[in-house]
Design an enzyme around this catalytic site. Sequence first.
Site, PDB file in Angstrom:
ATOM      1  N   GLY A   1      41.519  95.106  29.595  1.00 58.35           N
ATOM      2  CA  GLY A   1      41.002  96.448  29.391  1.00 58.35           C
ATOM      3  C   GLY A   1      40.277  96.896  30.647  1.00 58.35           C
TER       4      GLY A   1
ATOM      5  N   CYS B   1      34.109  90.357  31.984  1.00 62.94           N
ATOM      6  CA  CYS B   1      34.213  91.755  32.399  1.00 62.94           C
ATOM      7  C   CYS B   1      34.644  91.775  33.860  1.00 62.94           C
ATOM      8  CB  CYS B   1      32.856  92.434  32.231  1.00 62.94           C
ATOM      9  SG  CYS B   1      32.867  94.167  32.724  1.00 62.94           S
ATOM     10  N   LEU B   2      35.606  92.635  34.184  1.00 61.91           N
ATOM     11  CA  LEU B   2      36.090  92.699  35.570  1.00 61.91           C
ATOM     12  C   LEU B   2      34.987  93.149  36.524  1.00 61.91           C
ATOM     13  CD1 LEU B   2      39.660  94.201  35.063  1.00 61.91           C
ATOM     14  CD2 LEU B   2      39.052  91.823  35.527  1.00 61.91           C
TER      15      LEU B   2
ATOM     16  N   GLN C   1      34.509 101.842  35.685  1.00 61.43           N
ATOM     17  CA  GLN C   1      34.643 100.601  36.448  1.00 61.43           C
ATOM     18  C   GLN C   1      35.367 100.796  37.781  1.00 61.43           C
ATOM     19  OE1 GLN C   1      36.113  98.233  32.827  1.00 61.43           O
ATOM     20  NE2 GLN C   1      35.069  96.691  34.048  1.00 61.43           N
TER      21      GLN C   1
ATOM     22  N   HIS D   1      34.178  96.818  23.765  1.00 61.01           N
ATOM     23  CA  HIS D   1      33.716  96.506  25.123  1.00 61.01           C
ATOM     24  C   HIS D   1      33.982  97.695  26.057  1.00 61.01           C
ATOM     25  CE1 HIS D   1      33.390  93.503  28.622  1.00 61.01           C
ATOM     26  NE2 HIS D   1      33.848  94.600  29.184  1.00 61.01           N
ATOM     27  N   GLU D   2      35.205  98.255  25.971  1.00 65.83           N
ATOM     28  CA  GLU D   2      35.555  99.379  26.868  1.00 65.83           C
ATOM     29  C   GLU D   2      34.772 100.638  26.515  1.00 65.83           C
ATOM     30  OE1 GLU D   2      36.938  98.578  29.436  1.00 65.83           O
ATOM     31  OE2 GLU D   2      37.678  96.655  28.695  1.00 65.83           O
TER      32      GLU D   2
ATOM     33  N   HIS E   1      31.416 100.686  27.942  1.00 63.22           N
ATOM     34  CA  HIS E   1      31.383 101.067  29.365  1.00 63.22           C
ATOM     35  C   HIS E   1      31.150 102.566  29.528  1.00 63.22           C
ATOM     36  CE1 HIS E   1      32.158  97.556  31.834  1.00 63.22           C
ATOM     37  NE2 HIS E   1      33.190  97.182  31.107  1.00 63.22           N
TER      38      HIS E   1
HETATM   39 NI    NI Z   1      34.039  95.306  31.140  1.00 60.32          NI
END
Ligand code: NI
Length: 175
Positions: free
Chosen positions: A43, A88-89, A48, A130-131, A134
Amino acid sequence: MRIRLLGDPVLRMKAKDVEVFDDGLKKLASDLAETMYMNDGVGLAAPQVGLSIKLVVVDLNDGSGWRAFVNPKVVDRSKENYMDVEGCLSIPGIFEEVPRPIWIVVEYLDLDGGLHTEKFEYQNARVLSHEIDHLHGKLFIDYLGLAKRRLILHRFMKMRRRGGSENANRISGNA
Ligand code: NI
């Protein structure tokens, strides 16, 4: 697209609603998806990559590829949570167990502006939660206790100073 890391203020901003549904939005979603796959993520949210707008892409691992969710919001959720590991990226190398609802109902627009309401469970609910977090400037480490969060920040900064990820193994929870 360059992924913004923990410490970048854009990750803490409240994202704005998407209001224009044009080819630019479709291109942006497709670029986000490409960036997500290139980084082995499941995701990715627009903030991000430095764009503070309500757009996320996810791959729900059901063989249908990536999907975009525009202006998504959680309109209902299970009372109970369950724990599982997330990454998380934007915080590479850090993986921790956090609570998420067992199921959520999400209201969202597709890339043409069509309105949908859909229920997601377990891993899919986790990735989407999670997304969507963000888009509200919230990160998964915010669910941890203060002491643990401090320890992680310390570990993360140390890793960055060394110029890389101490723990390069990315697992499928990266979002
Ligand atoms: Ni994340």
